[in-house]
Design a protein around this motif. Structure first.
Motif, PDB file in Angstrom:
ATOM      1  N   LEU A   1       0.851  -1.184   0.000  1.00  0.00           N
ATOM      2  CA  LEU A   1       0.000   0.000   0.000  1.00  0.00           C
ATOM      3  C   LEU A   1       0.886   1.233   0.000  1.00  0.00           C
ATOM      4  O   LEU A   1       1.781   1.361   0.831  1.00  0.00           O
ATOM      5  N   ARG A   2       0.617   2.116  -0.914  1.00  0.00           N
ATOM      6  CA  ARG A   2       1.407   3.343  -1.022  1.00  0.00           C
ATOM      7  C   ARG A   2       0.932   4.336   0.026  1.00  0.00           C
ATOM      8  O   ARG A   2      -0.239   4.708   0.070  1.00  0.00           O
ATOM      9  N   LEU A   3       1.843   4.735   0.869  1.00  0.00           N
ATOM     10  CA  LEU A   3       1.546   5.704   1.910  1.00  0.00           C
ATOM     11  C   LEU A   3       2.199   7.027   1.549  1.00  0.00           C
ATOM     12  O   LEU A   3       3.162   7.062   0.780  1.00  0.00           O
ATOM     13  N   GLU A   4       1.717   8.093   2.106  1.00  0.00           N
ATOM     14  CA  GLU A   4       2.304   9.398   1.812  1.00  0.00           C
ATOM     15  C   GLU A   4       3.793   9.428   2.137  1.00  0.00           C
ATOM     16  O   GLU A   4       4.565  10.093   1.480  1.00  0.00           O
ATOM     17  N   ASP A   5       4.196   8.694   3.162  1.00  0.00           N
ATOM     18  CA  ASP A   5       5.598   8.703   3.591  1.00  0.00           C
ATOM     19  C   ASP A   5       6.509   7.917   2.652  1.00  0.00           C
ATOM     20  O   ASP A   5       7.720   7.953   2.803  1.00  0.00           O
ATOM     21  N   ASP A   6       5.927   7.176   1.690  1.00  0.00           N
ATOM     22  CA  ASP A   6       6.757   6.422   0.749  1.00  0.00           C
ATOM     23  C   ASP A   6       7.628   7.343  -0.096  1.00  0.00           C
ATOM     24  O   ASP A   6       8.709   6.978  -0.513  1.00  0.00           O
ATOM     25  N   ASN A   7       7.147   8.543  -0.371  1.00  0.00           N
ATOM     26  CA  ASN A   7       7.901   9.515  -1.157  1.00  0.00           C
ATOM     27  C   ASN A   7       7.920  10.839  -0.404  1.00  0.00           C
ATOM     28  O   ASN A   7       7.226  11.785  -0.763  1.00  0.00           O
ATOM     29  N   PRO A   8       8.707  10.923   0.673  1.00  0.00           N
ATOM     30  CA  PRO A   8       8.705  12.151   1.459  1.00  0.00           C
ATOM     31  C   PRO A   8       9.257  13.333   0.660  1.00  0.00           C
ATOM     32  O   PRO A   8      10.133  13.170  -0.188  1.00  0.00           O
ATOM     33  N   THR A   9       8.714  14.487   0.941  1.00  0.00           N
ATOM     34  CA  THR A   9       9.211  15.697   0.302  1.00  0.00           C
ATOM     35  C   THR A   9      10.558  16.063   0.896  1.00  0.00           C
ATOM     36  O   THR A   9      10.968  15.531   1.938  1.00  0.00           O
ATOM     37  N   VAL A  10      11.244  16.984   0.254  1.00  0.00           N
ATOM     38  CA  VAL A  10      12.537  17.447   0.767  1.00  0.00           C
ATOM     39  C   VAL A  10      12.346  18.006   2.176  1.00  0.00           C
ATOM     40  O   VAL A  10      13.149  17.756   3.070  1.00  0.00           O
ATOM     41  N   TRP A  11      11.275  18.769   2.375  1.00  0.00           N
ATOM     42  CA  TRP A  11      10.980  19.363   3.679  1.00  0.00           C
ATOM     43  C   TRP A  11      10.770  18.285   4.744  1.00  0.00           C
ATOM     44  O   TRP A  11      11.283  18.389   5.856  1.00  0.00           O
ATOM     45  N   GLN A  12      10.023  17.207   4.407  1.00  0.00           N
ATOM     46  CA  GLN A  12       9.792  16.114   5.353  1.00  0.00           C
ATOM     47  C   GLN A  12      11.095  15.395   5.700  1.00  0.00           C
ATOM     48  O   GLN A  12      11.334  15.042   6.850  1.00  0.00           O
ATOM     49  N   ARG A  13      11.952  15.190   4.705  1.00  0.00           N
ATOM     50  CA  ARG A  13      13.241  14.535   4.964  1.00  0.00           C
ATOM     51  C   ARG A  13      14.124  15.399   5.854  1.00  0.00           C
ATOM     52  O   ARG A  13      14.787  14.908   6.763  1.00  0.00           O
ATOM     53  N   LEU A  14      14.132  16.692   5.601  1.00  0.00           N
ATOM     54  CA  LEU A  14      14.922  17.612   6.409  1.00  0.00           C
ATOM     55  C   LEU A  14      14.435  17.607   7.850  1.00  0.00           C
ATOM     56  O   LEU A  14      15.231  17.549   8.789  1.00  0.00           O
ATOM     57  N   LYS A  15      13.111  17.628   8.041  1.00  0.00           N
ATOM     58  CA  LYS A  15      12.545  17.580   9.388  1.00  0.00           C
ATOM     59  C   LYS A  15      12.936  16.298  10.108  1.00  0.00           C
ATOM     60  O   LYS A  15      13.246  16.307  11.292  1.00  0.00           O
ATOM     61  N   SER A  16      12.927  15.166   9.376  1.00  0.00           N
ATOM     62  CA  SER A  16      13.254  13.906  10.042  1.00  0.00           C
ATOM     63  C   SER A  16      14.727  13.843  10.453  1.00  0.00           C
ATOM     64  O   SER A  16      15.082  13.265  11.459  1.00  0.00           O
ATOM     65  N   VAL A  17      15.587  14.483   9.685  1.00  0.00           N
ATOM     66  CA  VAL A  17      17.018  14.521  10.008  1.00  0.00           C
ATOM     67  C   VAL A  17      17.275  15.433  11.199  1.00  0.00           C
ATOM     68  O   VAL A  17      18.022  15.096  12.120  1.00  0.00           O
ATOM     69  N   VAL A  18      16.602  16.587  11.218  1.00  0.00           N
ATOM     70  CA  VAL A  18      16.788  17.567  12.275  1.00  0.00           C
ATOM     71  C   VAL A  18      16.023  17.178  13.531  1.00  0.00           C
ATOM     72  O   VAL A  18      16.381  17.568  14.624  1.00  0.00           O
ATOM     73  N   GLY A  19      14.963  16.382  13.363  1.00  0.00           N
ATOM     74  CA  GLY A  19      14.177  15.939  14.509  1.00  0.00           C
ATOM     75  C   GLY A  19      12.989  16.804  14.809  1.00  0.00           C
ATOM     76  O   GLY A  19      12.420  16.727  15.888  1.00  0.00           O
ATOM     77  N   GLY A  20      12.551  17.588  13.857  1.00  0.00           N
ATOM     78  CA  GLY A  20      11.368  18.425  14.045  1.00  0.00           C
ATOM     79  C   GLY A  20      10.097  17.623  13.970  1.00  0.00           C
ATOM     80  O   GLY A  20      10.072  16.493  13.524  1.00  0.00           O
ATOM     81  N   LYS A  21       9.015  18.215  14.482  1.00  0.00           N
ATOM     82  CA  LYS A  21       7.716  17.558  14.449  1.00  0.00           C
ATOM     83  C   LYS A  21       6.824  18.270  13.441  1.00  0.00           C
ATOM     84  O   LYS A  21       6.969  19.436  13.183  1.00  0.00           O
ATOM     85  N   ASP A  22       5.843  17.509  12.912  1.00  0.00           N
ATOM     86  CA  ASP A  22       4.893  18.097  11.957  1.00  0.00           C
ATOM     87  C   ASP A  22       3.944  19.038  12.625  1.00  0.00           C
ATOM     88  O   ASP A  22       3.514  18.911  13.689  1.00  0.00           O
TER      89      ASP A  22
END
Length: 118
Positions: A97-118
């Motif tokens: 099942l394709r989830l939105e997180d399967d293709n994270p945006t650049v912004w989402q990837r940056l947040k995950s590296v830095v540890g920010g929350k949505d």
């Protein structure tokens, strides 16, 4: 072997369905999946007998199918938000099942590296 990267490539490569279901390679299903999966096709739908009838993947409208892709051990049925993998050697079925997180945006990837929350 079908990896996460291969799955993402399938979604990217087959973003849209063909203009007509007649352009799909239905022969793959008849060559490799007919016997093990109870495949039946009418003018509009693909029926997969090896999937529980109550599942939304037991009957698939052919206009929703983007492509059939052959791998060593499976046939992939690429849909807009899922890929159904039919084993060529037995009746096993796997569904991605394709989830939105399967293709994270650049912004989402940056947040995950830095540890920010949505």
């Amino acid at each position: 072997m079908v990896t996460k990267k291969v799955i993402q490539t399938l979604y990217r490569q087959f973003k849209k369905p063909p203009k007509s279901p007649d352009e799909l390679n239905l022969g793959l299903l008849f060559d490799y999946a007919l016997e093990n999966h109870g495949i039946f096709i009418d003018e509009e739908n693909l029926y997969i007998g090896s999937i529980e009838p109550s599942s939304p993947f037991a009957t698939i409208n052919l206009r929703r199918v983007h492509e059939f892709v052959e791998f060593d051990k499976v046939i992939a049925i690429v849909l807009p938000a899922a890929i159904v993998f039919l084993n060529k050697e037995n009746s096993d079925v796997n569904i991605h099942l394709r989830l939105e997180d399967d293709n994270p945006t650049v912004w989402q990837r940056l947040k995950s590296v830095v540890g920010g929350k949505d």
